[in-house]
Design a protein around this motif. Structure first.
Motif, PDB file in Angstrom:
ATOM      1  N   MET A  78       0.834  -1.206   0.000  1.00 24.84           N
ATOM      2  CA  MET A  78       0.000   0.000   0.000  1.00 24.84           C
ATOM      3  C   MET A  78       0.867   1.253   0.000  1.00 24.84           C
ATOM      4  O   MET A  78       0.595   2.203  -0.741  1.00 24.84           O
ATOM      5  N   ARG A  79       1.899   1.266   0.828  1.00 19.21           N
ATOM      6  CA  ARG A  79       2.764   2.448   0.896  1.00 19.21           C
ATOM      7  C   ARG A  79       3.401   2.726  -0.456  1.00 19.21           C
ATOM      8  O   ARG A  79       3.460   3.876  -0.916  1.00 19.21           O
ATOM      9  N   ASP A  80       3.889   1.675  -1.114  1.00 19.14           N
ATOM     10  CA  ASP A  80       4.511   1.860  -2.418  1.00 19.14           C
ATOM     11  C   ASP A  80       3.502   2.329  -3.457  1.00 19.14           C
ATOM     12  O   ASP A  80       3.802   3.180  -4.308  1.00 19.14           O
ATOM     13  N   VAL A  93      -5.367   7.384  -1.646  1.00 17.89           N
ATOM     14  CA  VAL A  93      -5.378   7.338  -0.185  1.00 17.89           C
ATOM     15  C   VAL A  93      -5.636   5.891   0.220  1.00 17.89           C
ATOM     16  O   VAL A  93      -6.125   5.081  -0.568  1.00 17.89           O
ATOM     17  N   SER A  94      -5.309   5.572   1.472  1.00 21.60           N
ATOM     18  CA  SER A  94      -5.536   4.210   1.955  1.00 21.60           C
ATOM     19  C   SER A  94      -6.270   4.237   3.276  1.00 21.60           C
ATOM     20  O   SER A  94      -6.196   5.206   4.039  1.00 21.60           O
ATOM     21  N   MET A 313       5.045  -9.529  -1.378  1.00 21.60           N
ATOM     22  CA  MET A 313       4.242  -9.029  -2.486  1.00 21.60           C
ATOM     23  C   MET A 313       4.250  -7.510  -2.557  1.00 21.60           C
ATOM     24  O   MET A 313       3.942  -6.830  -1.589  1.00 21.60           O
ATOM     25  N   GLY A 314       4.647  -7.016  -3.705  1.00 21.35           N
ATOM     26  CA  GLY A 314       4.514  -5.598  -3.969  1.00 21.35           C
ATOM     27  C   GLY A 314       5.635  -4.724  -3.486  1.00 21.35           C
ATOM     28  O   GLY A 314       5.675  -3.543  -3.825  1.00 21.35           O
ATOM     29  N   PHE A 315       6.576  -5.246  -2.694  1.00 16.73           N
ATOM     30  CA  PHE A 315       7.687  -4.403  -2.270  1.00 16.73           C
ATOM     31  C   PHE A 315       8.470  -3.974  -3.509  1.00 16.73           C
ATOM     32  O   PHE A 315       8.912  -4.804  -4.301  1.00 16.73           O
TER      33      PHE A 315
END
Length: 702
Positions: A78-80, A93-94, A313-315
């Motif tokens: 999410m941050r990325d 936004v999250s 995942m996703g990093f």
């Protein structure tokens, strides 16, 4: 929409006037924006899946559509994604577990139509307040639904994130014409078919707006930048010695994966002590510390993060130079997903697997620990009511299931429609529910097959990249020309002169604290145990010690052999006694014990008795014998929750007949798990005259 408009949006997104679409990107965007279709994109890491949903979002928003909801599984991801969106001019936004203080502002921005992309976790979709107050209005004006890491929808992901399976119902409830995109880099043909069916390919869900069903765009999975290798070493000491010797030789900065939290923490500690700039990263690491570690790795301020699968995942670090595994993941799918972090924007990255003999045992533990159990499910359903909610802690005290597996089971039952989470806890829906034994047998069989494929990957003499591609049903698989099978071993195999000794010394450390219980478990009084609140200081045990955790890299291996299923009860080996004596010598207690008492043991009486006698002899302390039992002794076994464990012990242990002197008593056991046995035994010994009780166990579980 014209291709030119889409291409301009892409170039605006990436900030390059010469950017072009990769094969399949425009086709996916066109299907979403023009066709309002449901699409599944299976492409390797780095292909640009995020560009598809960001460009589609920009174009749909220009056409007057509502915001995109992006279901994303991990905070790091999410941050990325939020950062990437901001760089591209997409207002993202999250809503997640770490930013509750921002939820009000996020909802206000949504109401004012100032949000292009809302990122949520799959669990948030079942949060009662979000589900009932925000989600219905959001669904009515939704412009696009994106499911990232969509392989989690499949049966294979049921235990990782059961809430992913709930997306099937959300998709079915979407208004006509709302496009849906699912993306993943790791899916074989079985998972592709499963995800496509749940996106809307089955008649039960109906076709998409085009009437054509789900569009699947699948590309080749070969990663030309990755140089794969497998180095088999005899034990954890040798693997750690290799890291000490060669970590600095690996290119750039990277990730070292370990299978357990203890292995990650121990490895990071040892490497730091040898002057290597690394940090541990696990699911037990504080969230702020995890975020800090991610940022440091991206800025190349550390050589490596020593991580569990919590970092996966996703990093997004395009120049990640290497991925190394201490122990193999349980499937080629999981392995491909993790090594895909490396070499996304570099010509070359090194990927090395150092498998361990203990890997299959670890795979089996995690596979069986997460599988729903019919008896447990029926106990939960029998305890819940339809009208009055029951909180998770209260339910835990009613069904004898520990908190973590209970929460997982509740999610599975919730997804199956048998229970429902509401304000105040859980209720049963009253809907018929049948344990799907065939489904879970199939999942278990598939896991065994995947584990065997991983062993075959380790042992293959053919191209390793080709093997991974074929494991993911990629029919474009061909030899890579770079891996150790194609081009020969590219990694050093020798160890520095002092590395093995350093590794042995680091792993020979002994002594793990056993924290004393300070609070009686919630609900114990409902089971006939007349206690609640804090444990009185005069009834408590002191902080204890164990030789090691069962999962430790060092002594954990020796202890796992002693405690293995089917291992005979035997006297404690001399080298283990010697290590235990070292623990006592380093303990630093306020007052030396004056006597030794053993716990009664149903499974390993010889082991416990020999350990207690051995420690008493070395310490020149009187051995008082073992605690007595009442009413047949403790009932139940490991694995139950605290209230039930305590109930099975209450008034079942006795210090009657032991001449307990005033002063601290060393209480010896084989395995510390819930710590309730030690707590109750300490209470009995304190009542019999001991001024303190010092618990000691060979092993600490976890």
């Amino acid at each position: 929409m014209t291709r030119a408009a889409a291409l301009q949006a892409l170039r605006d997104l990436v900030g390059r006037d010469d950017a072009e679409f990769h094969d399949g990107q425009y086709e996916a965007i066109e299907a979403l924006v023009e066709g309002r279709r449901r699409a599944l994109v299976v492409q390797r890491t780095g292909w640009g899946k995020s560009a598809v949903y960001f460009v589609a979002t920009l174009l749909l928003r220009k056409a007057g559509a509502g915001p995109t909801v992006l279901v994303s599984p991990l905070l790091a991801l999410m941050r990325d994604q939020v950062a990437a969106a901001e760089r591209a001019g997409v207002r993202a936004v999250s809503i997640n577990s770490t930013n509750a203080h921002e939820w009000g502002e996020v909802l206000q921005r949504l109401d004012a139509d100032e949000v292009d992309v809302l990122l949520v976790s799959p669990e948030r979709l079942n949060n009662p307040a979000f589900r009932e107050q925000q989600l219905p209005a959001l669904v009515r004006r939704l412009g696009l639904l994106v499911v990232d890491e969509a392989h989690c929808i499949s049966d294979w992901g049921h235990d990782f994130r059961p809430d992913y399976r709930r997306l099937r119902d959300l998709i079915a409830a979407l208004p006509a014409g709302v496009p849906v995109l699912a993306t993943t880099a790791t899916a074989n043909s079985r998972v592709v078919a499963d995800v496509a069916e749940q996106l809307g390919g089955a008649d039960a869900l109906g076709a998409d707006a085009s009437g054509a069903g789900v569009l699947t765009i699948r590309g080749p999975l070969a990663r030309a930048s990755l140089r794969l290798g497998v180095l088999r070493l005899p034990d954890s000491t040798s693997r750690l010695a290799w890291l000490i010797s060669h970590l600095d030789d690996l290119p750039g900065s990277g990730i070292i994966y370990a299978l357990t939290v203890a292995a990650a923490v121990d490895t990071a500690r040892v490497l730091r002590e040898r002057g290597r700039d690394v940090r541990a990263y696990t699911g037990q690491t504080d969230p702020d510390e995890r975020a800090e570690s991610e940022a440091m790795l991206k800025r190349n301020e550390v050589k490596a993060l020593v991580a569990t699968s919590a970092l996966g995942m996703g990093f997004d670090k395009p120049d990640l130079g290497f991925v190394l595994h201490l122990g193999a993941p349980s499937s080629p799918v999981a392995y491909y997903q993790q090594v895909g972090r490396a070499g996304r924007a570099t010509d070359s990255a090194d990927v090395l697997l150092l498998p361990g003999a203990e890997d299959p045992d670890i795979w089996h533990y995690f596979a069986t620990a997460s599988m729903p159990d019919q008896d447990r499910a029926e106990r939960v359903l029998g305890a819940l009511e339809r009208e009055r909610p029951t909180s998770t802690p209260a339910l835990e005290a009613m069904v004898d299931i520990r908190r973590t597996p209970l929460e997982l089971l509740l999610k599975v039952l919730d997804v199956d429609g048998a229970v429902r989470r509401v304000q105040g806890g859980w209720v049963t829906t009253g809907e018929p529910w049948t344990y799907d034994a065939e489904r879970y047998r199939r999942i278990a069989a598939e896991r065994v097959a995947e584990q065997q494929h991983m062993i075959e990957y380790e042992q293959t003499r053919g191209c390793r990249m080709e093997f991974l591609q074929r494991s993911l049903d990629d029919d474009t698989a061909a030899p890579c020309g770079r891996c150790d099978s194609c081009a020969g071993a590219w990694y050093p195999t020798g160890l520095a002169d002092d590395a093995a000794a350093a590794a042995r010394g680091a792993l020979d450390r002994v002594g793990v604290p056993i924290e004393p219980r300070a609070q009686w478990p919630t609900g114990a009084d409902r089971l006939g145990v007349p206690v609640k609140g804090r444990i009185a200081p005069e009834e408590r045990a002191a902080e204890g010690r164990a030789l090691a955790r069962l999962t430790d890299l060092g002594w954990g291996g020796t202890l796992r052999e002693l405690f293995a299923a089917g291992a005979p009860d035997q006297p404690v080996p001399p080298q283990v006694i010697a290590a235990c004596v070292r623990v006592l010598a380093e303990w630093g207690w306020a007052e030396r014990p004056v006597a030794v008492v053993a716990m009664p043991s149903r499974s390993r009486p010889l082991l416990v008795d020999s350990l207690a006698r051995g420690l008493a002899e070395v310490g020149r302390l009187p051995y008082l014998g073992e605690l007595g039992t009442r009413d047949g002794g403790p009932s139940g076994g490991p694995g139950g929750n605290s209230a039930f464990r305590l109930a099975g012990l209450w008034n079942r242990l006795s210090a009657d007949g032991l001449d307990v002197p005033a002063g601290p008593v060393l209480l010896v056991d084989d395995l510390a798990d819930s710590r309730w046995t030690l707590t109750v035994a300490a209470r009995e010994l304190r009542a019999a005259g001991a001024t303190d009780v010092l618990p000691f166990a060979l092993a600490l579980r976890g």
